[in-house]
Design a protein around this motif. Structure first.
Motif, mmCIF file in Angstrom:
data_model
loop_
_atom_site.group_PDB
_atom_site.id
_atom_site.type_symbol
_atom_site.label_atom_id
_atom_site.label_comp_id
_atom_site.label_asym_id
_atom_site.label_seq_id
_atom_site.Cartn_x
_atom_site.Cartn_y
_atom_site.Cartn_z
ATOM 1 N N ALA A 139 -17.576 95.332 41.259
ATOM 2 C CA ALA A 139 -18.027 93.956 41.494
ATOM 3 C C ALA A 139 -19.039 93.522 40.450
ATOM 4 N N THR A 140 -20.067 94.332 40.239
ATOM 5 C CA THR A 140 -21.102 93.934 39.280
ATOM 6 C C THR A 140 -20.566 93.965 37.850
ATOM 7 N N THR A 141 -19.625 94.858 37.563
ATOM 8 C CA THR A 141 -19.045 94.919 36.223
ATOM 9 C C THR A 141 -18.179 93.689 35.951
ATOM 10 N N ALA A 142 -17.445 93.241 36.956
ATOM 11 C CA ALA A 142 -16.674 92.007 36.799
ATOM 12 C C ALA A 142 -17.600 90.832 36.520
ATOM 13 N N LEU A 143 -18.720 90.776 37.232
ATOM 14 C CA LEU A 143 -19.687 89.707 36.995
ATOM 15 C C LEU A 143 -20.321 89.853 35.613
ATOM 16 N N ALA A 144 -20.608 91.076 35.194
ATOM 17 C CA ALA A 144 -21.152 91.295 33.855
ATOM 18 C C ALA A 144 -20.166 90.837 32.793
ATOM 19 N N PHE A 145 -18.893 91.096 33.004
ATOM 20 C CA PHE A 145 -17.833 90.678 32.081
ATOM 21 C C PHE A 145 -17.807 89.150 31.947
ATOM 22 N N LEU A 146 -17.802 88.468 33.086
ATOM 23 C CA LEU A 146 -17.791 87.007 33.080
ATOM 24 C C LEU A 146 -19.090 86.450 32.502
ATOM 25 N N ARG A 147 -20.176 87.078 32.861
ATOM 26 C CA ARG A 147 -21.503 86.647 32.391
ATOM 27 C C ARG A 147 -21.609 86.781 30.876
ATOM 28 N N ALA A 148 -21.093 87.869 30.323
ATOM 29 C CA ALA A 148 -21.137 88.066 28.876
ATOM 30 C C ALA A 148 -20.335 86.983 28.162
ATOM 31 N N GLY A 149 -19.258 86.526 28.801
ATOM 32 C CA GLY A 149 -18.443 85.483 28.198
ATOM 33 C C GLY A 149 -19.136 84.139 28.088
ATOM 34 N N LEU A 150 -20.235 83.953 28.791
ATOM 35 C CA LEU A 150 -20.982 82.703 28.736
ATOM 36 C C LEU A 150 -21.921 82.642 27.536
ATOM 37 N N GLY A 151 -22.197 83.794 26.922
ATOM 38 C CA GLY A 151 -23.182 83.815 25.859
ATOM 39 C C GLY A 151 -24.583 83.678 26.423
ATOM 40 N N GLU A 152 -25.469 83.083 25.671
ATOM 41 C CA GLU A 152 -26.855 82.925 26.111
ATOM 42 C C GLU A 152 -26.958 81.825 27.159
ATOM 43 N N VAL A 153 -27.672 82.123 28.238
ATOM 44 C CA VAL A 153 -27.946 81.148 29.287
ATOM 45 C C VAL A 153 -29.455 81.056 29.435
ATOM 46 N N ALA A 154 -29.991 79.865 29.345
ATOM 47 C CA ALA A 154 -31.443 79.693 29.407
ATOM 48 C C ALA A 154 -32.004 80.261 30.702
ATOM 49 N N GLY A 155 -33.045 81.074 30.576
ATOM 50 C CA GLY A 155 -33.710 81.640 31.736
ATOM 51 C C GLY A 155 -33.011 82.833 32.354
ATOM 52 N N VAL A 156 -31.917 83.286 31.742
ATOM 53 C CA VAL A 156 -31.148 84.417 32.272
ATOM 54 C C VAL A 156 -31.075 85.499 31.195
ATOM 55 N N LYS A 157 -31.325 86.727 31.583
ATOM 56 C CA LYS A 157 -31.273 87.823 30.625
ATOM 57 C C LYS A 157 -29.848 88.064 30.136
ATOM 58 N N SER A 158 -29.727 88.706 28.987
ATOM 59 C CA SER A 158 -28.418 89.125 28.504
ATOM 60 C C SER A 158 -27.916 90.304 29.336
#
Length: 297
Positions: A139-158
């Motif tokens: 679950a968290t890896t799927a979210l990490a995968f999707l999250r990485a696809g967003l690039g930089e998000v203000a206020g959110v860590k890489s």
């Protein structure tokens, strides 16, 4: 160590691999697309988290639905389905219904399942698949995968920074007040509300524990009545102003690790679920009434 606990401990490395995989995958939503994300159970909660993150990143309107409640016919530029097993009935039925009318992307842990043919593009995160019934690292890896696809998000860590926080979350002791509590309420805002829902589900699945989950600002509109001495309010992400005082006023114990990435903080809740299960004599690898995949007759 239970199988579940062992899988929980592998999440930092899984997240790093997911970020690398996202860089080479062509089927992720493009900025400006109107997107719907779907799944069942834990996957739905990850969909909720990603949808809020994507909108916060300004990349386009993003909705999240349980697959059984998906509004087929509502116009989207892409549908993203999360299914660890690749066999979940509601997900496969949804993908079949929208086939040819909207591009679909699936994220799965098993490449030898029907979802490989059901979606137009499939991301296989088999390195994060699990033997456990209870989902943690996939679950968290799927979210990490999707999250990485967003690039930089203000206020959110890489994702890389989140993985560093996760390494600490795996090893640091859990507070006695959290381990000895009789009730836990998980709270979030924006994308972390999905994590709060998931933390509550993990506690119910693995430990049969009494848990609640709410948007942080809604917690004060009634749910705070459940909090008191021997009970925990656990906030994922930034703590809303005044909430600490509200929890203290009713005698509850507040957990708020604002310096840690919220996804890493979810690891601590996963570990708590295993610890509570074992303290009750339950086997976290074999939760009551559950199977690895829900396949409807």
């Amino acid at each position: 160590m239970s199988r579940t606990a062992a899988e929980i401990a592998t999440q930092p490395s899984c997240w790093r691999r997911a970020a690398e995989a996202a860089a080479d995958f062509d089927g992720l939503p493009k900025p400006g697309e109107r997107v719907a994300v779907t799944g069942c159970g834990t996957s739905w909660f990850m969909a909720l988290a990603y949808a809020a993150l994507r909108e916060a990143a300004g990349q386009g309107e993003t909705d999240a639905f349980a697959s059984s409640e998906f509004p087929v016919g509502r116009p989207y530029d892409r549908i993203v389905a999360i299914t660890r097993s690749g066999t979940t009935t509601e997900v496969l039925e949804l993908l079949a219904r929208v086939r040819g009318s909207v591009p679909t992307t699936a994220i799965t842990g098993d490449p030898k399942t029907p979802v490989m043919e059901a979606a137009d593009a499939v991301a296989v995160l088999d390195f994060a698949d699990e033997e456990s019934v209870v989902q943690t690292r996939f679950a968290t890896t799927a979210l990490a995968f999707l999250r990485a696809g967003l690039g930089e998000v203000a206020g959110v860590k890489s994702v890389a920074e989140a993985a560093v926080d996760a390494e600490l979350a795996i090893t640091e002791p859990l507070p006695d007040e959290v381990l000895s509590a009789e009730q836990w309420t998980f709270l979030g805002r924006g994308w972390t509300y999905g994590l709060a829902l998931e933390a509550g589900l993990k506690m119910r699945e693995a430990a049969g524990a009494w848990t609640e989950a709410y948007p942080a600002m809604e917690y004060r509109h009634g749910p705070i009545s459940i909090t008191g001495p021997g009970r925990v309010a656990w906030m994922f992400g930034a703590l809303p102003e005044g909430l600490a005082g509200d929890v203290a006023r009713v005698g509850g114990h507040l957990v708020a690790r604002q310096e840690a990435d919220p996804m890493a903080d979810l690891i601590r809740a996963q570990r708590l679920a295993v610890a509570i299960a074992e303290s009750k004599g339950y086997d976290p690898d074999r939760p009551r009434n559950l199977t690895r995949s829900v396949i409807l007759a």
